[in-house]
Design a protein around this motif. Structure first.
Motif, short mmCIF file in Angstrom:
data_model
loop_
_atom_site.label_atom_id
_atom_site.label_comp_id
_atom_site.label_asym_id
_atom_site.label_seq_id
_atom_site.Cartn_x
_atom_site.Cartn_y
_atom_site.Cartn_z
N PRO A 137 0.90 -1.42 -10.79
CA PRO A 137 0.78 0.02 -11.05
C PRO A 137 0.86 0.81 -9.74
O PRO A 137 0.47 0.34 -8.68
N ARG A 138 1.37 2.03 -9.84
CA ARG A 138 1.58 2.88 -8.67
C ARG A 138 0.56 4.01 -8.66
O ARG A 138 0.17 4.54 -9.70
N ASN A 143 3.37 4.48 -4.62
CA ASN A 143 3.35 3.15 -4.03
C ASN A 143 2.46 2.23 -4.87
O ASN A 143 1.42 2.66 -5.38
N PRO A 144 2.83 0.97 -5.05
CA PRO A 144 1.97 0.03 -5.77
C PRO A 144 0.63 -0.10 -5.08
O PRO A 144 0.54 -0.28 -3.86
N SER A 145 -0.45 0.07 -5.86
CA SER A 145 -1.78 0.04 -5.28
C SER A 145 -2.78 -0.48 -6.31
O SER A 145 -2.71 -0.13 -7.49
N ARG A 146 -3.69 -1.30 -5.82
CA ARG A 146 -4.74 -1.81 -6.69
C ARG A 146 -5.73 -0.71 -7.05
O ARG A 146 -6.39 -0.78 -8.10
N ASN A 147 -5.83 0.30 -6.20
CA ASN A 147 -6.75 1.41 -6.47
C ASN A 147 -6.28 2.30 -7.63
O ASN A 147 -7.04 3.16 -8.09
N ALA A 148 -5.04 2.11 -8.08
CA ALA A 148 -4.56 2.87 -9.23
C ALA A 148 -5.25 2.43 -10.51
O ALA A 148 -5.17 3.13 -11.54
#
Length: 402
Positions: A137-138, A143-148
């Motif tokens: 997920p972006r 940008n792809p981020s785990r925080n999304a």
């Protein structure tokens, strides 16, 4: 040889006393439904609906939302991800099925919402990692981020507090309504209105139990809003009942129940229009806010309002007013007056003297009550020995203004 020419005859004019159509009488309020006369039938229907709702609540129970039972809520951008894929990742990571997985919103703001039992920090971390590795997920910057992937815990105490406050508000509302109707109208009308409100609450809750709608704080709050509509519709009918029955005890042509039934017919079209006008914005709210925008809270609020609007219209017409008549005709002056009117109507058929006929016969220039110049002539205002038709206009004495 010329063929004979035929000319269409003009249609015969409609007699002035011809029977009007059902829709015309519905619109003008001139006798479509005999609700009060058939009130036992409506009592059976009402009791049957309440019984089904009570059995459903006892057997099936309710589907309580996460706000009442507690749990974890995980949300991630949807993109091209489907709910089935998310359910598979959740089951493989946690080892159990989630409570629910649904898509919320549309377009770029569309997200997937996961509701599950309460997960500890280790399980939440593992689930976030698995979802990120699988779907990438972006964030807002693209940008792809785990925080999304956001996660939060919901405590069941919050839903309990909302319910407690709603019940307190409901009790205060019912007390104030009882005082208002008791002062503005009378005690019996207050009892009938409260019974209709209780019916609305039971049926609305029963529908949620039958269909399996999720019970949320928004639904609990929404139940308070439908009480206002139900009360408004009942007050409109009661206002017309009070107008039609004013002075009815001083006449012997109409009973209290017949005048109350007239009030139902006169306000029936208004109740139907009010229900339709109230339901259309709610349906629009469900279509736009729920299906297009995916706002789950509005879905809960719209569902309870739609159910409550329809149930409230039914209770004000087919339950509250017939119940009022039943209370009135059980004791007191209305009961005595009803028996007097029925006895007066039954007297000519049984051959007994009509009460007051002797005095009317002694008066010069007056005929006894019930007498007719031509015994074979039918009175067009009467539909039979049972009294006036459901929508007959009131004929009681009225005070003239000088």
């Amino acid at each position: 040889m010329n063929s004979p020419v035929t000319m269409d005859k003009p249609a015969a004019p409609r007699p002035s006393g011809a029977r009007r159509s059902w829709l015309n009488r519905l619109y003008t309020g001139t006798g479509v439904l005999d609700v009060v006369g058939n009130r036992r039938r409506w009592y059976l229907i009402t009791a049957g609906v309440v019984l089904v709702c009570l059995v459903s609540m006892a057997v099936r129970g309710f589907t309580f939302g996460i706000d009442f039972v507690g749990g974890s809520r995980i949300q991630l951008p949807a993109g091209d991800v489907t709910t089935e894929q998310v359910e598979t990742v959740y089951s493989d990571t946690i080892g159990s099925e989630p409570e629910s997985v649904q898509t919320v919103g549309t377009g770029e703001g569309k997200t997937i919402l996961i509701r599950s039992e309460t997960l500890d920090a280790e399980q939440l971390g593992a689930l976030q990692t698995a979802l990120f590795d699988e779907f990438q997920p972006r964030d807002d910057s693209g940008n792809p981020s785990r925080n999304a992937i956001s996660a939060s815990d919901v405590s069941e105490t919050w839903g309990g507090q909302i319910t407690r406050q709603a019940l307190i508000a409901l009790a205060v509302f019912l007390v104030l309504v009882s005082i208002y109707i008791g002062i503005r109208y009378e005690r019996d009308m207050a009892l009938a209105a409260l019974a209709a409100l209780v019916f609305d609450l039971l049926v609305t809750a029963g529908v949620y139990s039958l269909v399996g709608f999720e019970v949320t704080p928004a639904m609990v709050i929404g139940m308070l809003t439908i009480l206002g509509f139900s009360l408004y519709d009942s007050v409109v009918v009661f206002d017309k009942v009070e107008e039609n029955t004013r002075g009815v005890l001083h006449t012997s042509r109409r009973t209290y129940g017949e005048q109350a039934n007239l009030a139902i017919n006169q306000t029936l079209m208004r109740s139907i229009n009010t229900t339709l006008i109230g339901a259309l914005p709610i349906i629009g709210l469900m279509v736009i806010a729920v299906w297009m925008l995916g706002v789950g809270t509005l879905q809960d609020l719209a569902l309870v309002q739609l159910v409550g609007t329809v149930v409230g219209a039914y209770s004000s017409i087919f339950f509250a007013t017939p119940l009022l008549v039943s209370i009135k005709e059980r004791w007191g002056p209305v009961a005595a007056h009803t028996k007097k009117v029925h006895a007066r109507r039954a007297a000519p058929a049984s051959g007994r003297p009509v009460p007051g006929a002797e005095r009317a016969a002694a008066a010069p220039g007056r005929r006894p009550v019930g007498a007719s110049e031509d015994p074979n002539q039918r009175n067009p205002r009467r539909t039979g020995p049972g009294g006036p038709p459901p929508g007959a206009r009131p004929t009681g004495k009225r005070q003239r203004r000088h």
